[in-house]
Design a protein around this motif. Structure first.
Motif, mmCIF file in Angstrom:
data_model
loop_
_atom_site.group_PDB
_atom_site.id
_atom_site.type_symbol
_atom_site.label_atom_id
_atom_site.label_comp_id
_atom_site.label_asym_id
_atom_site.label_seq_id
_atom_site.Cartn_x
_atom_site.Cartn_y
_atom_site.Cartn_z
ATOM 1 N N ASP A 71 0.821 -1.202 0.000
ATOM 2 C CA ASP A 71 0.000 0.000 0.000
ATOM 3 C C ASP A 71 0.859 1.257 0.000
ATOM 4 N N LEU A 72 1.970 1.231 0.727
ATOM 5 C CA LEU A 72 2.857 2.394 0.761
ATOM 6 C C LEU A 72 3.504 2.642 -0.599
ATOM 7 N N ILE A 73 3.917 1.572 -1.271
ATOM 8 C CA ILE A 73 4.524 1.730 -2.595
ATOM 9 C C ILE A 73 3.516 2.300 -3.584
ATOM 10 N N ALA A 74 2.277 1.786 -3.537
ATOM 11 C CA ALA A 74 1.229 2.312 -4.424
ATOM 12 C C ALA A 74 0.958 3.782 -4.117
ATOM 13 N N THR A 75 0.941 4.134 -2.844
ATOM 14 C CA THR A 75 0.708 5.521 -2.444
ATOM 15 C C THR A 75 1.833 6.420 -2.938
ATOM 16 N N LEU A 76 3.077 5.964 -2.801
ATOM 17 C CA LEU A 76 4.218 6.748 -3.256
ATOM 18 C C LEU A 76 4.127 7.041 -4.750
ATOM 19 N N ARG A 77 3.795 6.030 -5.523
ATOM 20 C CA ARG A 77 3.671 6.234 -6.973
ATOM 21 C C ARG A 77 2.548 7.207 -7.289
ATOM 22 N N ASN A 78 1.489 7.128 -6.492
ATOM 23 C CA ASN A 78 0.377 8.042 -6.685
ATOM 24 C C ASN A 78 0.801 9.475 -6.391
#
Length: 273
Positions: A71-78
Motif C-alpha cells: 500500500d505504501l509503494i502504491a501511495t508513493l507512486r500516486n
C-alpha cells in the motif's frame, strides 16, 4: 511542484512518521538500523526527499509494519505521478491516454454530477464541452479537432472487446444545458440508445435523493485505478485503500439510482421539458 503535490508528499511523510513512532523509534535510531545518514529520516518525513521502494521496505522492516509495504509503494507512486495539471496537459494527448486505459479495462464504472460521460456524448455535445474547456484554460483553439477525434475514437471501446460499463448519473446531468435545445434532445436520445447496449448499465440518481456518502466525479477502471477530475488537474489514484473508498461510494450511489424503465422515464421527462 504544485501545492497539492507538496501537501500529498508531506502527508505521506506523516504516515511514515507515525509508523516510526508506533514502533517506539526516534529518527536517529531508525537511520542507524537502516544504515542511512542521520538526516535521511527527517527529510523523508517532511517531504523533502522522496524514498525509493527499497527505502520503504527497509522502513517497514524496522518499524514492524511489513504488511503495509504494497500500500505504501502504491501511495508513493500516486504522490509522484498522479497529479497532472490541465495547463500542462494537451487535451488530445489526454484523450489518447484515456483510450489506452479503457482498452485494457474489463469493467469501467463512472459517476457524473453535471455532464454526460465522455463515452456517451454525441459529437456536437462533446465539441461544445471541449470548446468551453479550452476557452476556460486558455488552451489553443487548434486542439479542438484533434481532441474531438480522440474522444470519438475512445467511444469505440463501447462496441469492441469484452468491456463492461456501469454509468451512474446525477439527475442534474439531464438538465445541465450544453448548446441548443436540439443538441440536448439529440444527447438525451443518445442516452436512451446507450441503455439498450448489452454491456452497458445506466442508472440515474433522483435529485431528491438522501445524502449518504461523500463523492465527486470519478471513473473506476477495474480495481486498478481511479481517475478524478478537479478544476485544476486530473488525479490518478492507485492506492488500494483509496480505490476501496471509491468502490464503496459507487456501491452506495448504485443503490440510490433508478434503472431501466424508471431511468428512461426520467430522460423522457427531461426531453419533454
Amino acid at each position: 511542484m504544485t501545492t497539492t503535490a507538496k501537501q500529498a508528499r508531506e502527508a505521506f511523510g506523516d504516515r511514515l512518521r507515525n509508523l516510526r513512532k508506533d514502533a517506539g523509534l526516534t529518527g536517529r535510531q531508525l537511520a542507524e538500523l537502516a544504515g542511512w545518514p542521520g538526516s535521511k529520516v527527517s527529510k523523508i518525513e517532511y517531504g523533502r526527499q522522496t524514498p525509493t521502494d527499497d527505502d520503504l521496505r527497509v522502513w517497514c522492516i524496522h518499524t514492524r509494519s511489513a504488511d503495509q509495504v504494497p500500500d505504501l509503494i502504491a501511495t508513493l507512486r500516486n504522490v509522484e505521478a498522479a497529479y497532472l495539471e490541465w495547463r500542462r496537459m494537451r487535451l488530445p494527448h489526454r484523450q489518447k491516454q484515456s483510450v489506452a486505459v479503457a482498452e485494457k479495462t474489463n469493467l469501467i464504472r463512472s459517476f457524473e454530477l453535471l455532464l454526460v460521460p465522455g463515452l456517451l456524448q454525441t459529437p456536437p455535445y462533446a465539441e461544445a464541452i471541449l470548446r468551453r474547456v479550452l476557452a476556460f484554460y486558455d488552451g489553443p483553439g487548434d486542439d479542438i479537432d484533434a481532441s474531438l477525434a480522440a474522444r470519438l475514437e475512445r467511444q469505440q471501446v463501447l462496441y469492441r472487446g469484452n468491456h463492461r460499463f456501469y454509468f451512474i448519473l446525477s439527475e442534474q446531468v439531464l438538465h445541465t444545458r450544453v448548446g441548443t435545445a436540439d443538441l440536448m434532445m439529440e444527447q438525451m436520445d443518445r442516452l436512451l440508445t446507450a441503455m439498450s447496449l448489452p454491456r452497458v448499465a445506466l442508472g440515474i440518481i433522483p435529485a431528491d435523493h438522501e445524502y449518504l456518502a461523500p463523492t465527486n466525479n470519478f471513473v473506476i477502471y477495474d480495481e486498478r485505478e481511479v481517475r478524478v477530475e478537479t478544476v485544476s488537474a486530473e488525479l490518478t489514484i492507485t492506492q488500494p485503500a483509496e480505490i476501496a473508498l471509491y468502490d464503496r461510494s459507487f456501491q452506495t450511489l448504485r443503490g440510490q439510482a433508478v434503472h431501466g424503465a424508471d431511468a428512461r422515464a426520467m430522460i423522457a421527462a427531461a426531453m419533454s421539458r
